[in-house]
Design a protein around this motif. Structure first.
Motif, PDB file in Angstrom:
ATOM      1  N   LEU A   5      20.648 -45.179  71.768  1.00  0.00           N
ATOM      2  CA  LEU A   5      21.497 -44.207  71.095  1.00  0.00           C
ATOM      3  C   LEU A   5      20.989 -43.986  69.682  1.00  0.00           C
ATOM      4  N   ARG A   6      21.304 -42.834  69.140  1.00  0.00           N
ATOM      5  CA  ARG A   6      21.014 -42.513  67.741  1.00  0.00           C
ATOM      6  C   ARG A   6      22.352 -42.444  67.014  1.00  0.00           C
ATOM      7  N   PHE A   7      22.406 -42.951  65.789  1.00  0.00           N
ATOM      8  CA  PHE A   7      23.631 -43.003  64.995  1.00  0.00           C
ATOM      9  C   PHE A   7      23.463 -42.140  63.755  1.00  0.00           C
ATOM     10  N   PHE A   8      24.222 -41.041  63.701  1.00  0.00           N
ATOM     11  CA  PHE A   8      24.263 -40.204  62.498  1.00  0.00           C
ATOM     12  C   PHE A   8      25.459 -39.267  62.600  1.00  0.00           C
ATOM     13  N   PHE A   9      25.916 -38.796  61.463  1.00  0.00           N
ATOM     14  CA  PHE A   9      27.067 -37.910  61.393  1.00  0.00           C
ATOM     15  C   PHE A   9      26.582 -36.476  61.270  1.00  0.00           C
ATOM     16  N   GLU A  10      27.315 -35.578  61.915  1.00  0.00           N
ATOM     17  CA  GLU A  10      26.927 -34.168  61.965  1.00  0.00           C
ATOM     18  C   GLU A  10      28.149 -33.302  61.687  1.00  0.00           C
ATOM     19  N   ALA A  11      27.947 -32.236  60.953  1.00  0.00           N
ATOM     20  CA  ALA A  11      29.031 -31.306  60.641  1.00  0.00           C
ATOM     21  C   ALA A  11      29.638 -30.738  61.919  1.00  0.00           C
ATOM     22  N   GLY A  12      30.965 -30.797  62.001  1.00  0.00           N
ATOM     23  CA  GLY A  12      31.681 -30.210  63.122  1.00  0.00           C
ATOM     24  C   GLY A  12      31.673 -31.023  64.402  1.00  0.00           C
ATOM     25  N   VAL A  13      31.136 -32.238  64.370  1.00  0.00           N
ATOM     26  CA  VAL A  13      31.036 -33.071  65.572  1.00  0.00           C
ATOM     27  C   VAL A  13      31.911 -34.305  65.389  1.00  0.00           C
ATOM     28  N   ASP A  14      32.639 -34.685  66.455  1.00  0.00           N
ATOM     29  CA  ASP A  14      33.614 -35.765  66.342  1.00  0.00           C
ATOM     30  C   ASP A  14      33.103 -37.143  66.770  1.00  0.00           C
ATOM     31  N   THR A  15      31.799 -37.320  66.813  1.00  0.00           N
ATOM     32  CA  THR A  15      31.210 -38.615  67.129  1.00  0.00           C
ATOM     33  C   THR A  15      29.893 -38.763  66.372  1.00  0.00           C
ATOM     34  N   TYR A  52      33.907 -37.948  57.584  1.00  0.00           N
ATOM     35  CA  TYR A  52      32.652 -37.275  57.226  1.00  0.00           C
ATOM     36  C   TYR A  52      32.853 -35.770  57.068  1.00  0.00           C
ATOM     37  N   GLN A  53      33.691 -35.182  57.916  1.00  0.00           N
ATOM     38  CA  GLN A  53      33.908 -33.731  57.846  1.00  0.00           C
ATOM     39  C   GLN A  53      34.448 -33.312  56.481  1.00  0.00           C
ATOM     40  N   SER A  54      35.170 -34.228  55.814  1.00  0.00           N
ATOM     41  CA  SER A  54      35.711 -33.894  54.493  1.00  0.00           C
ATOM     42  C   SER A  54      34.636 -33.936  53.405  1.00  0.00           C
ATOM     43  N   SER A  55      33.421 -34.359  53.753  1.00  0.00           N
ATOM     44  CA  SER A  55      32.324 -34.383  52.777  1.00  0.00           C
ATOM     45  C   SER A  55      31.647 -33.020  52.647  1.00  0.00           C
ATOM     46  N   PRO A  61      29.102 -24.416  53.207  1.00  0.00           N
ATOM     47  CA  PRO A  61      28.541 -25.745  53.483  1.00  0.00           C
ATOM     48  C   PRO A  61      27.316 -26.159  52.663  1.00  0.00           C
ATOM     49  N   PRO A  62      26.433 -25.245  52.211  1.00  0.00           N
ATOM     50  CA  PRO A  62      25.308 -25.714  51.388  1.00  0.00           C
ATOM     51  C   PRO A  62      25.721 -26.248  50.002  1.00  0.00           C
TER      52      PRO A  62
END
Length: 102
Positions: A5-15, A52-55, A61-62
């Motif tokens: 698995l890869r671990f990272f946070f992405e805009a608009g994604v809940d995992t 993360y979404q609150s970041s 978004p830019p």
């Protein structure tokens, strides 16, 4: 067989988890309910994804993050703790690569 698995946070994604293969039995991105992990870890990963979404400045978004000073570090510490718990729970049959850019 080792699963990856890869671990990272992405805009608009809940995992924060992504399989190597887009046809993964765990979904793409990973559906946390499909992983053999505790409800507490599942909840923590979902909470971090929401946080993360609150970041992101969703009006543009830019723009720089609206987080106050120190929040990024708090988030990073908690994300790393959740990653460590995830790795412990998944065990040796899994590899979880940290690709977060925090």
């Amino acid at each position: 067989m080792t699963r990856s698995l890869r671990f990272f946070f992405e805009a608009g994604v809940d995992t924060p988890l992504w399989p190597q293969d887009t046809r993964s039995e765990y979904g793409y991105p990973v559906e946390l309910c499909r992983l053999p992990i505790s409800p507490a870890t599942r909840t923590e990963l979902a909470r971090l994804s929401d946080w993360y979404q609150s970041s992101i400045d969703w009006s543009y978004p830019p723009n720089p993050s609206p987080w106050p000073e120190g929040e990024r570090e708090r988030f990073k510490e908690q994300a790393q703790a959740a990653l460590a718990a995830l790795r412990r729970e998944l065990g040796a049959e899994w590899t979880v690569r940290d690709e977060s850019l925090l």
